[in-house]
Design a protein around this motif. Sequence first.
Motif, PDB file in Angstrom:
ATOM      1  N   VAL A  14       0.866  -1.184   0.000  1.00 34.63           N
ATOM      2  CA  VAL A  14       0.000   0.000   0.000  1.00 34.63           C
ATOM      3  C   VAL A  14       0.896   1.225   0.000  1.00 34.63           C
ATOM      4  O   VAL A  14       1.734   1.384   0.885  1.00 34.63           O
ATOM      5  N   VAL A  15       0.712   2.073  -0.990  1.00 31.22           N
ATOM      6  CA  VAL A  15       1.583   3.233  -1.134  1.00 31.22           C
ATOM      7  C   VAL A  15       0.740   4.488  -1.285  1.00 31.22           C
ATOM      8  O   VAL A  15      -0.087   4.586  -2.199  1.00 31.22           O
ATOM      9  N   GLU A  16       0.957   5.450  -0.388  1.00 35.67           N
ATOM     10  CA  GLU A  16       0.275   6.734  -0.470  1.00 35.67           C
ATOM     11  C   GLU A  16       1.145   7.739  -1.210  1.00 35.67           C
ATOM     12  O   GLU A  16       2.374   7.631  -1.213  1.00 35.67           O
ATOM     13  N   TRP A  58      -9.010   5.866   4.597  1.00 32.57           N
ATOM     14  CA  TRP A  58      -8.010   6.834   5.027  1.00 32.57           C
ATOM     15  C   TRP A  58      -8.174   7.086   6.517  1.00 32.57           C
ATOM     16  O   TRP A  58      -9.290   7.270   7.000  1.00 32.57           O
ATOM     17  N   TYR A  59      -7.061   7.080   7.184  1.00 30.39           N
ATOM     18  CA  TYR A  59      -6.995   7.378   8.607  1.00 30.39           C
ATOM     19  C   TYR A  59      -5.942   8.453   8.795  1.00 30.39           C
ATOM     20  O   TYR A  59      -5.108   8.665   7.921  1.00 30.39           O
ATOM     21  N   ARG A  60      -5.980   9.128   9.930  1.00 28.86           N
ATOM     22  CA  ARG A  60      -4.971  10.148  10.182  1.00 28.86           C
ATOM     23  C   ARG A  60      -4.563  10.140  11.644  1.00 28.86           C
ATOM     24  O   ARG A  60      -5.327   9.735  12.515  1.00 28.86           O
ATOM     25  N   GLN A  61      -3.342  10.590  11.865  1.00 25.77           N
ATOM     26  CA  GLN A  61      -2.818  10.661  13.218  1.00 25.77           C
ATOM     27  C   GLN A  61      -2.056  11.960  13.391  1.00 25.77           C
ATOM     28  O   GLN A  61      -1.052  12.203  12.712  1.00 25.77           O
ATOM     29  N   ALA A  62      -2.573  12.792  14.273  1.00 24.57           N
ATOM     30  CA  ALA A  62      -1.914  14.049  14.607  1.00 24.57           C
ATOM     31  C   ALA A  62      -0.952  13.807  15.773  1.00 24.57           C
ATOM     32  O   ALA A  62      -1.124  12.850  16.532  1.00 24.57           O
ATOM     33  N   PRO A  63       0.046  14.657  15.932  1.00 21.66           N
ATOM     34  CA  PRO A  63       1.005  14.492  17.037  1.00 21.66           C
ATOM     35  C   PRO A  63       0.304  14.431  18.387  1.00 21.66           C
ATOM     36  O   PRO A  63      -0.550  15.262  18.694  1.00 21.66           O
ATOM     37  N   GLY A  64       0.644  13.419  19.151  1.00 23.49           N
ATOM     38  CA  GLY A  64       0.076  13.275  20.482  1.00 23.49           C
ATOM     39  C   GLY A  64      -1.333  12.734  20.523  1.00 23.49           C
ATOM     40  O   GLY A  64      -1.936  12.652  21.599  1.00 23.49           O
ATOM     41  N   LYS A  65      -1.876  12.371  19.366  1.00 22.88           N
ATOM     42  CA  LYS A  65      -3.247  11.864  19.319  1.00 22.88           C
ATOM     43  C   LYS A  65      -3.281  10.460  18.744  1.00 22.88           C
ATOM     44  O   LYS A  65      -2.339  10.022  18.083  1.00 22.88           O
ATOM     45  N   GLN A  66      -4.391   9.781  18.978  1.00 20.30           N
ATOM     46  CA  GLN A  66      -4.564   8.445  18.423  1.00 20.30           C
ATOM     47  C   GLN A  66      -4.940   8.527  16.943  1.00 20.30           C
ATOM     48  O   GLN A  66      -5.496   9.532  16.477  1.00 20.30           O
ATOM     49  N   CYS A  82      -3.283   5.161   4.528  1.00 19.06           N
ATOM     50  CA  CYS A  82      -4.246   4.384   3.756  1.00 19.06           C
ATOM     51  C   CYS A  82      -4.251   2.956   4.283  1.00 19.06           C
ATOM     52  O   CYS A  82      -3.186   2.394   4.597  1.00 19.06           O
ATOM     53  N   LYS A  83      -5.427   2.392   4.391  1.00 22.92           N
ATOM     54  CA  LYS A  83      -5.556   1.007   4.830  1.00 22.92           C
ATOM     55  C   LYS A  83      -6.395   0.235   3.821  1.00 22.92           C
ATOM     56  O   LYS A  83      -7.445   0.698   3.385  1.00 22.92           O
ATOM     57  N   GLN A 115       2.678   3.690   4.450  1.00 21.64           N
ATOM     58  CA  GLN A 115       3.660   4.321   5.321  1.00 21.64           C
ATOM     59  C   GLN A 115       3.219   5.702   5.790  1.00 21.64           C
ATOM     60  O   GLN A 115       3.809   6.266   6.705  1.00 21.64           O
ATOM     61  N   GLY A 116       2.184   6.243   5.173  1.00 19.38           N
ATOM     62  CA  GLY A 116       1.651   7.538   5.573  1.00 19.38           C
ATOM     63  C   GLY A 116       2.218   8.676   4.754  1.00 19.38           C
ATOM     64  O   GLY A 116       3.329   8.605   4.225  1.00 19.38           O
ATOM     65  N   THR A 117       1.438   9.742   4.662  1.00 16.14           N
ATOM     66  CA  THR A 117       1.875  10.951   3.978  1.00 16.14           C
ATOM     67  C   THR A 117       1.444  12.155   4.810  1.00 16.14           C
ATOM     68  O   THR A 117       0.335  12.190   5.345  1.00 16.14           O
TER      69      THR A 117
END
Length: 115
Positions: free
Chosen positions: A4-6, A36-44, A95-96, A107-109
Amino acid sequence: QVQVVESGGGLVQAGGSLSVSCAVSGSFFSFNAMGWYRQAPGKQRELVATITGGGSTNYADSVKGRFTISRGAAKNTVYLQMNSLEPEDTAVYYCKAEILSRNFWGQGTQVTVSS
């Protein structure tokens, strides 16, 4: 092996738009869903949007009306169009792909929205 490549993402001012893409390669017949999922600093990590193999979509309340998830013609690609971006949308976007009973992550973008 499934990969899986973003791609896409970057820096944009608040109110602007960005698009991120996800391509799934490898040996598989079809996927149950992609999202699509996202993760901000310090958050789940949190769900942003999903699309099933049948085309049904689901969005987090925070992005409804602003983000659109769609599949490409090849159906192993998924896009996330993000409009009216806010600084709170700043995060690493992942991306999942759900294939049979397994989840495959990219790996995330990075998406950064400046105020």
